[in-house]
Design an enzyme around this catalytic site. Sequence first.
Site, PDB file in Angstrom:
ATOM      1  N   LYS A 165      56.436  60.028  74.388  1.00  0.00           N
ATOM      2  CA  LYS A 165      57.049  61.053  75.505  1.00  0.00           C
ATOM      3  C   LYS A 165      56.367  60.650  76.318  1.00  0.00           C
ATOM      4  O   LYS A 165      55.338  59.711  76.218  1.00  0.00           O
ATOM      5  CB  LYS A 165      57.104  62.377  74.937  1.00  0.00           C
ATOM      6  CG  LYS A 165      57.963  62.796  73.925  1.00  0.00           C
ATOM      7  CD  LYS A 165      57.548  64.420  73.497  1.00  0.00           C
ATOM      8  CE  LYS A 165      57.987  65.892  74.502  1.00  0.00           C
ATOM      9  NZ  LYS A 165      58.991  65.643  74.159  1.00  0.00           N
ATOM     10  N   GLU A 195      61.577  59.369  75.584  1.00  0.00           N
ATOM     11  CA  GLU A 195      61.842  60.427  77.010  1.00  0.00           C
ATOM     12  C   GLU A 195      61.275  59.670  78.610  1.00  0.00           C
ATOM     13  O   GLU A 195      60.421  59.274  78.713  1.00  0.00           O
ATOM     14  CB  GLU A 195      60.862  61.701  77.297  1.00  0.00           C
ATOM     15  CG  GLU A 195      60.673  62.464  78.185  1.00  0.00           C
ATOM     16  CD  GLU A 195      59.711  63.516  77.561  1.00  0.00           C
ATOM     17  OE1 GLU A 195      60.196  64.964  77.048  1.00  0.00           O
ATOM     18  OE2 GLU A 195      58.794  64.077  78.247  1.00  0.00           O
TER      19      GLU A 195
END
Length: 277
Positions: A165, A195
């Site tokens: 992320k 992400e």
Amino acid sequence: MLNIGMVDEIISKALSEDIGTGDITTASTIPKDQKISGKFIAKEAGVICGLEVVKKVFEKIDGEIIMIPHVTDGERVNKGDLIAEIKGPAVGVLTGERVALNFLQRLSGISTKTAQLLEEVKGTKAKITDTRKTTPGLRVLEKYAVRVGGGVNHRFNLSDGILIKDNHIKAAGSITNAIAAARKNAPHTLKIEVEVESMEQIEEALEAGADIIMLDNMGTEEMKKAVARINGRALVEASGNMGEKDLREVADTGVDLISVGALTHTVKAMDISLRFE
């Protein structure tokens, strides 16, 4: 199927929390030898989930309590439908009533919401998946409810897969660095998901060999461009406040997965009552 052995500790903690040192009201008003029967009734339409958990709640309180289900997990019911019957010692039934309903209502609420979202994306290839935004201690049950509603599960815990992320990217220095380190240090059996927030990051993720690309908080037009650019080189997941968006529009962009945290973190419990006869 739900492995009831995995949730035994959850049920025990819930009963301990609710009962404390004893059900004073029931103990002081109901004779120990009194028998009772009752019915679990749906007060609104929905998809039922958690019947085995309810059964286990009452078994832990008193082995003489008998529950007779009239539906199965995953079955749709309408307002007024009979879900299950229960009979046995009144003291035990009354003592376990609230905990049993708490589980049944919450899990049925999750399965109902999941089924509703699946209906929205029907006819597309998109799958509805959950997140780790679950109630602490209840993840195994809540993710089971998502499956009962027709959805699929994302990671159960941090050891289930690699999801890079934004903060991982910042700490590693770049998407390229993060994926390279993951390839070097993590088991080869785990897929790597990253992400991204822009087309530039998508390019970098593709170049670095990501298996799954998560489009974070993108508009539908941008998603369409992203899906076209990825062009099957990785699975594509749409994420970011999906519970507030038109999921049909999101699904029509061509994404493979739509992750919805609201399935578990803000779901409305299904209205179910236990009526004694």
